[in-house]
Design a protein around this motif. Structure first.
Motif, PDB file in Angstrom:
ATOM      1  N   PHE A 164     -23.792  14.017  17.060  1.00  0.00           N
ATOM      2  CA  PHE A 164     -23.015  15.177  17.485  1.00  0.00           C
ATOM      3  C   PHE A 164     -22.121  14.784  18.653  1.00  0.00           C
ATOM      4  CE2 PHE A 164     -26.674  16.870  15.373  1.00  0.00           C
ATOM      5  CZ  PHE A 164     -26.261  18.058  14.788  1.00  0.00           C
ATOM      6  N   THR A 165     -20.876  15.220  18.630  1.00  0.00           N
ATOM      7  CA  THR A 165     -20.006  15.054  19.774  1.00  0.00           C
ATOM      8  C   THR A 165     -19.254  16.354  20.019  1.00  0.00           C
ATOM      9  OG1 THR A 165     -18.368  13.604  20.822  1.00  0.00           O
ATOM     10  CG2 THR A 165     -18.057  14.087  18.499  1.00  0.00           C
ATOM     11  N   LYS A 166     -18.790  16.537  21.255  1.00  0.00           N
ATOM     12  CA  LYS A 166     -18.094  17.767  21.623  1.00  0.00           C
ATOM     13  C   LYS A 166     -17.045  17.422  22.673  1.00  0.00           C
ATOM     14  CE  LYS A 166     -20.625  21.418  22.245  1.00  0.00           C
ATOM     15  NZ  LYS A 166     -21.589  22.357  22.881  1.00  0.00           N
ATOM     16  N   ALA A 167     -15.918  18.127  22.652  1.00  0.00           N
ATOM     17  CA  ALA A 167     -14.873  17.905  23.642  1.00  0.00           C
ATOM     18  C   ALA A 167     -14.314  19.231  24.118  1.00  0.00           C
ATOM     19  CB  ALA A 167     -13.766  17.031  23.066  1.00  0.00           C
ATOM     20  N   GLY A 204     -17.289  12.136  10.868  1.00  0.00           N
ATOM     21  CA  GLY A 204     -17.274  13.586  10.777  1.00  0.00           C
ATOM     22  C   GLY A 204     -16.163  14.125  11.672  1.00  0.00           C
ATOM     23  N   ARG A 205     -15.407  15.101  11.190  1.00  0.00           N
ATOM     24  CA  ARG A 205     -14.235  15.601  11.924  1.00  0.00           C
ATOM     25  C   ARG A 205     -14.403  17.075  12.253  1.00  0.00           C
ATOM     26  NH1 ARG A 205      -8.700  13.303   9.984  1.00  0.00           N
ATOM     27  NH2 ARG A 205      -9.618  11.621  11.217  1.00  0.00           N
ATOM     28  N   HIS A 252     -10.011  25.567  23.081  1.00  0.00           N
ATOM     29  CA  HIS A 252     -10.545  24.993  24.319  1.00  0.00           C
ATOM     30  C   HIS A 252     -11.686  24.014  24.057  1.00  0.00           C
ATOM     31  CE1 HIS A 252     -11.840  24.632  28.438  1.00  0.00           C
ATOM     32  NE2 HIS A 252     -13.049  25.070  28.139  1.00  0.00           N
ATOM     33  N   GLU A 253     -12.459  24.252  23.018  1.00  0.00           N
ATOM     34  CA  GLU A 253     -13.663  23.460  22.748  1.00  0.00           C
ATOM     35  C   GLU A 253     -13.741  23.131  21.274  1.00  0.00           C
ATOM     36  OE1 GLU A 253     -18.533  24.235  22.742  1.00  0.00           O
ATOM     37  OE2 GLU A 253     -17.185  25.613  23.771  1.00  0.00           O
ATOM     38  N   LYS A 254     -14.130  21.883  20.958  1.00  0.00           N
ATOM     39  CA  LYS A 254     -14.315  21.490  19.553  1.00  0.00           C
ATOM     40  C   LYS A 254     -15.547  20.592  19.415  1.00  0.00           C
ATOM     41  CE  LYS A 254      -9.627  21.597  17.682  1.00  0.00           C
ATOM     42  NZ  LYS A 254      -8.715  21.818  18.801  1.00  0.00           N
ATOM     43  N   PRO A 255     -16.412  20.883  18.439  1.00  0.00           N
ATOM     44  CA  PRO A 255     -17.504  19.969  18.100  1.00  0.00           C
ATOM     45  C   PRO A 255     -17.165  19.171  16.836  1.00  0.00           C
ATOM     46  CG  PRO A 255     -17.991  22.132  17.233  1.00  0.00           C
ATOM     47  CD  PRO A 255     -16.611  22.217  17.843  1.00  0.00           C
ATOM     48  N   ALA A 256     -17.857  18.049  16.674  1.00  0.00           N
ATOM     49  CA  ALA A 256     -17.774  17.272  15.433  1.00  0.00           C
ATOM     50  C   ALA A 256     -19.144  16.658  15.165  1.00  0.00           C
ATOM     51  CB  ALA A 256     -16.712  16.182  15.523  1.00  0.00           C
ATOM     52  N   VAL A 257     -19.489  16.499  13.894  1.00  0.00           N
ATOM     53  CA  VAL A 257     -20.796  15.975  13.489  1.00  0.00           C
ATOM     54  C   VAL A 257     -20.606  14.955  12.380  1.00  0.00           C
ATOM     55  CG1 VAL A 257     -23.103  16.522  12.653  1.00  0.00           C
ATOM     56  CG2 VAL A 257     -21.844  18.221  13.975  1.00  0.00           C
ATOM     57  N   ALA A 258     -21.215  13.785  12.518  1.00  0.00           N
ATOM     58  CA  ALA A 258     -21.236  12.769  11.462  1.00  0.00           C
ATOM     59  C   ALA A 258     -22.663  12.625  10.953  1.00  0.00           C
ATOM     60  CB  ALA A 258     -20.722  11.434  11.989  1.00  0.00           C
ATOM     61  N   THR A 259     -22.827  12.547   9.631  1.00  0.00           N
ATOM     62  CA  THR A 259     -24.153  12.582   9.002  1.00  0.00           C
ATOM     63  C   THR A 259     -24.385  11.330   8.175  1.00  0.00           C
ATOM     64  OG1 THR A 259     -24.051  14.999   8.894  1.00  0.00           O
ATOM     65  CG2 THR A 259     -25.671  13.907   7.489  1.00  0.00           C
ATOM     66  N   TRP A 286      -4.989  19.287  18.620  1.00  0.00           N
ATOM     67  CA  TRP A 286      -5.819  18.094  18.679  1.00  0.00           C
ATOM     68  C   TRP A 286      -7.069  18.279  17.837  1.00  0.00           C
ATOM     69  CZ3 TRP A 286     -10.758  18.405  21.032  1.00  0.00           C
ATOM     70  CH2 TRP A 286     -11.013  19.572  21.764  1.00  0.00           C
ATOM     71  N   PHE A 287      -7.695  17.154  17.471  1.00  0.00           N
ATOM     72  CA  PHE A 287      -8.967  17.205  16.754  1.00  0.00           C
ATOM     73  C   PHE A 287      -9.880  16.108  17.268  1.00  0.00           C
ATOM     74  CE2 PHE A 287      -6.191  14.638  13.987  1.00  0.00           C
ATOM     75  CZ  PHE A 287      -6.975  13.527  13.722  1.00  0.00           C
ATOM     76  N   LEU A 288     -11.147  16.217  16.888  1.00  0.00           N
ATOM     77  CA  LEU A 288     -12.199  15.337  17.388  1.00  0.00           C
ATOM     78  C   LEU A 288     -12.947  14.719  16.223  1.00  0.00           C
ATOM     79  CD1 LEU A 288     -14.017  14.335  19.790  1.00  0.00           C
ATOM     80  CD2 LEU A 288     -15.348  16.434  19.474  1.00  0.00           C
ATOM     81  N   ASP A 289     -13.190  13.407  16.301  1.00  0.00           N
ATOM     82  CA  ASP A 289     -13.995  12.695  15.303  1.00  0.00           C
ATOM     83  C   ASP A 289     -15.309  12.219  15.913  1.00  0.00           C
ATOM     84  OD1 ASP A 289     -12.144  12.919  13.243  1.00  0.00           O
ATOM     85  OD2 ASP A 289     -11.159  11.030  13.730  1.00  0.00           O
TER      86      ASP A 289
END
Length: 282
Positions: free
Chosen positions: A173-176, A123-124, A132-139, A187-190
């Motif tokens: 769930f992840t967050k950066a 999940g991206r 400043h903040e980004k979440p990502a979710v993989a299902t 930038w992006f978060l996986d």
């Protein structure tokens, strides 16, 4: 009497058949081992390491330490813990201030006997910019549960801090956050979710820690008789001013996970916490 005996016999046979069928579809118990790989120890960046599973086993989760050597004084950031079927790759960078100390990274793979329905889902984050903040979710696919997870930041190279890796029954769930110096980089978060049909004794357990403005270490065991499949974590209240130093699973004798987190090298007055999350199974 013959009819009753015949019916009882038929019923017993049917019951035995149902029991056998249920047993055939019951999730098998899992066997796990933990492997690791260690990077060079010096003052260069980035530092990658890759831990491979033994033949015939698959990855369910991963771990890391940026405290390899003596150089992590709050200036080293774990950028990724990428999950693949048979190996885990991790990379660490120095933060915006850097360090002249020698440091290294250890990457760990939690490996299991094959799990029915095994898959890895990605999940991206929805934005590619300098937020400043980004979440990502993989299902997970329908009918499957989370057994482990991972994360990856792309495009920030040490300027972004991963703040959480949290499991639910069907999602990771992840967050950066951008670190103290921020960044103009895009930038992006996986998020990675390792999924399977529910293993025997599957459960998610967690342990909260103190809320204050000091470095933190904590450990927590799976319930008796169960083993770690997916070690995970979350930081609360630090908002990019503290980061994970270690996520260390153990497979013998107590199947515990040890966590460590540091404030960045100029500290923060924020009160923050470190919480231990684990996916466990028989």
């Amino acid at each position: 009497m013959r009819k009753l005996s015949a019916l009882l016999s038929t019923g017993l046979m049917a019951g035995a058949l149902l029991t056998t069928t249920a047993a055939a579809h019951a999730a098998p118990a899992v066997t796990t081992v933990i492997t690791q790989d260690v990077s060079d120890v010096d003052s260069t960046e980035p530092k990658p390491a890759t831990a491979h599973c033994p033949p015939g086993m698959v990855v369910t989760g991963g771990g890391f330490s940026t405290a390899t050597g003596v150089g992590n004084d709050g200036s080293v950031v774990m950028d990724e813990l990428i999950i693949r079927d048979t190996f885990v790759t991790g990379t660490a960078y120095e933060d915006a201030n850097g360090t002249s100390k020698n440091w290294g990274v250890t990457v760990m793979a939690v490996c299991s006997t094959p799990l029915p329905g095994y898959e890895i889902k990605l999940g991206r984050s929805t934005t590619l910019g300098s937020e400043h903040e980004k979440p990502a979710v993989a299902t997970c696919s329908p009918g499957k549960v989370v057994v482990g997870g991972g994360f990856a930041v792309t495009g920030a190279a040490g300027d972004v801090v991963v703040d959480e890796l949290l499991p639910t029954r069907t999602q990771v769930f992840t967050k950066a956050f951008e670190g103290k110096a921020g960044t103009t980089k895009n930038w992006f978060l996986d998020a990675y979710a390792v999924c399977a049909f529910e293993p025997q004794g599957w459960e998610i357990v967690s342990k909260g820690g103190p809320i204050d403005s000091f470095a933190k270490m904590t450990s927590f065991e799976c319930p008796v008789g169960k083993r770690v499949l997916g070690p995970m974590f979350d930081l609360t209240g630090s908002l990019g001013q503290a980061h994970m130093m270690s996520l260390l699973p153990s497979d013998f004798p107590d199947h515990e996970v040890s966590l460590g987190a540091l404030e960045d090298d100029d500290g923060t007055p924020n009160s923050w916490g470190l919480n231990n999350w684990q996916v466990c199974a028989n």
